[in-house]
Write a protein that holds these residues in place. Structure first.
Motif, PDB file in Angstrom:
ATOM      1  N   THR A  28       0.811  -1.269   0.037  1.00 21.15           N
ATOM      2  CA  THR A  28       0.041  -0.115  -0.009  1.00 21.15           C
ATOM      3  C   THR A  28       0.736   1.220   0.007  1.00 21.15           C
ATOM      4  O   THR A  28       0.506   2.226  -0.765  1.00 21.15           O
ATOM      5  CB  THR A  28      -1.003  -0.003   1.122  1.00 21.15           C
ATOM      6  N   ASN A  29       2.066   1.212   0.804  1.00 22.73           N
ATOM      7  CA  ASN A  29       2.726   2.483   0.917  1.00 22.73           C
ATOM      8  C   ASN A  29       3.968   2.559  -0.231  1.00 22.73           C
ATOM      9  O   ASN A  29       4.720   3.490  -0.246  1.00 22.73           O
ATOM     10  CB  ASN A  29       3.645   2.283   2.224  1.00 22.73           C
ATOM     11  N   THR A  31       5.753   2.887  -3.711  1.00 24.96           N
ATOM     12  CA  THR A  31       5.583   3.929  -4.981  1.00 24.96           C
ATOM     13  C   THR A  31       5.461   3.044  -6.185  1.00 24.96           C
ATOM     14  O   THR A  31       5.462   3.794  -7.367  1.00 24.96           O
ATOM     15  CB  THR A  31       6.646   4.965  -5.090  1.00 24.96           C
ATOM     16  N   GLN A  35      -2.277   4.159  -6.955  1.00 20.19           N
ATOM     17  CA  GLN A  35      -3.423   4.508  -5.675  1.00 20.19           C
ATOM     18  C   GLN A  35      -4.625   4.410  -6.322  1.00 20.19           C
ATOM     19  O   GLN A  35      -5.503   4.781  -5.393  1.00 20.19           O
ATOM     20  CB  GLN A  35      -2.741   5.730  -5.114  1.00 20.19           C
ATOM     21  N   GLY A  38      -4.673   0.026  -8.030  1.00 21.37           N
ATOM     22  CA  GLY A  38      -4.356  -0.720  -7.030  1.00 21.37           C
ATOM     23  C   GLY A  38      -3.175  -1.690  -7.902  1.00 21.37           C
ATOM     24  O   GLY A  38      -2.730  -2.623  -7.415  1.00 21.37           O
ATOM     25  N   ARG A  55       0.079  12.009  -5.295  1.00 24.50           N
ATOM     26  CA  ARG A  55      -0.524  10.790  -5.758  1.00 24.50           C
ATOM     27  C   ARG A  55       0.500  10.270  -6.764  1.00 24.50           C
ATOM     28  O   ARG A  55       1.425  10.545  -7.332  1.00 24.50           O
ATOM     29  CB  ARG A  55      -1.845  11.036  -6.512  1.00 24.50           C
TER      30      ARG A  55
END
Length: 265
Positions: A28-29, A31, A35, A38, A55
Motif C-alpha cells: 500500500t505504501n 511507490t 493508488q 491498485g 499521488r
C-alpha cells in the motif's frame, strides 16, 4: 518497443533483521503501486499532485484523472491552453468533460458526444501493453504517445507543485522575518519600561537620602555686607540642671550684631 519487467526484484535481507510491517502494508505504501486501480504491474508509476495531495498513478489512471489536459484521441497535451471552442468538442459526460479536437472526433462529433473512454468505460484503457506469445510486453506508436502525454502531465503537475511550494516558502520566510522584527521591538519596549521603573524606584530613595543629609548638617552664619537685616540660625550647647548637654538654636538679628561691633570700637 519491448518493456522491461515491472515486478520489483526483492532485496535480500539478513535473517537476523525482522520487519514488523505486513506485506499488504508495504504494498500500500510502495511507490510501485497505483493508488487508483491498485495495480502492481503497471511498469511505470507517475508522480503527480492532484487536489493538493501527492499521488502515484499508472499511465491509464493518470490520463483518466486529467481528462481536460489532453485530447483523448491524438494525446496532444494542452497544458494550460486548450484549443479554441470552435476547434474542439466537449464530452457530454458530466464526470469527464474532456476536450477532443473536432478533426479527431470524426463522424462522432454530433452531440451528445462521448469521448473514447466514456464509450466503453469497462473495457477501455489508455495504456495496455501488447503481450507477445513469448510473454514479452511491448508498445506501439499509439501507446508511446499515450505514455508520453502522461509523462508531460506529471511533469507539468510537479512543476506547478514546486512553484506553489516555493511561493509558500517565501511567504513563510516573510512572515518569520516580520515576526522576528516584532519580537525585537517588543523586547526593546520591555527593556525601556524596565529602566523607567528602576528610575522611578530610585528617585524617592535619593530624595529621602538628601533630606537626611540636610538634617545632619549644621547651619552656617551668613553676614550681610550691605547692612541688610538677615537672620541666621546658630547652634549653642547648653547644660541643663541634670548635667546633660543639648543643642539649642538661637536666632541672632544681624542689625544687633552690627551695633555691638560699633560700640566696641
Amino acid at each position: 518497443m519491448n518493456l522491461p519487467s515491472s515486478t520489483p526484484t526483492p532485496t535480500p535481507t539478513p535473517t537476523s533483521v525482522t520487519s514488523t510491517s505486513s506485506p499488504s502494508d508495504m504494498a500500500t505504501n510502495s511507490t510501485e503501486r497505483c493508488q487508483d486501480c491498485g495495480s502492481l504491474d503497471s511498469w511505470v508509476i507517475h508522480t503527480t499532485r492532484l487536489r493538493g495531495q501527492l499521488r502515484f498513478f499508472c499511465t491509464h489512471c493518470l490520463l483518466k484523472n486529467h481528462p481536460a489536459s489532453f485530447c483523448p484521441s491524438c494525446f496532444v497535451f494542452y497544458d494550460s491552453s486548450p484549443p479554441h471552442p470552435s476547434r474542439r468538442i466537449t464530452c457530454s459526460n458530466a464526470k469527464c468533460q474532456s476536450f477532443t479536437h473536432i478533426q479527431c472526433a470524426g463522424e462522432a462529433n454530433s452531440p451528445p458526444y462521448l469521448c473514447p473512454p466514456c464509450r466503453n468505460p469497462d473495457s477501455f484503457s489508455f495504456f495496455r501493453p501488447i503481450v507477445g506469445p513469448d510473454g514479452v510486453r511491448s508498445i506501439d506508436k499509439s501507446l508511446s504517445e499515450a505514455f508520453f502525454c502522461a509523462a508531460k502531465i506529471a511533469a507539468s503537475s510537479m512543476n506547478k507543485a514546486v512553484s506553489a511550494a516555493r511561493c509558500d516558502a517565501e511567504r513563510r520566510c516573510r512572515e518569520a522575518a516580520l515576526a522576528k522584527k516584532r519580537a525585537r521591538e517588543a523586547l526593546e519596549d520591555v527593556v525601556t519600561l524596565d529602566s523607567k521603573e528602576k528610575t522611578r524606584s530610585v528617585i524617592p530613595k535619593l530624595k529621602e537620602a538628601s533630606i537626611e543629609i540636610s538634617r545632619d548638617q549644621k547651619p552656617k552664619l551668613i553676614h550681610a555686607s550691605n547692612g541688610s537685616v538677615k537672620e541666621t540660625e546658630s547652634s549653642a550647647t547648653i547644660k541643663n540642671n541634670g548635667g546633660s548637654t543639648e543643642k539649642q538654636s538661637t536666632i541672632v538679628p544681624m542689625a544687633k550684631v552690627k551695633q555691638e561691633g560699633d560700640v566696641s570700637r
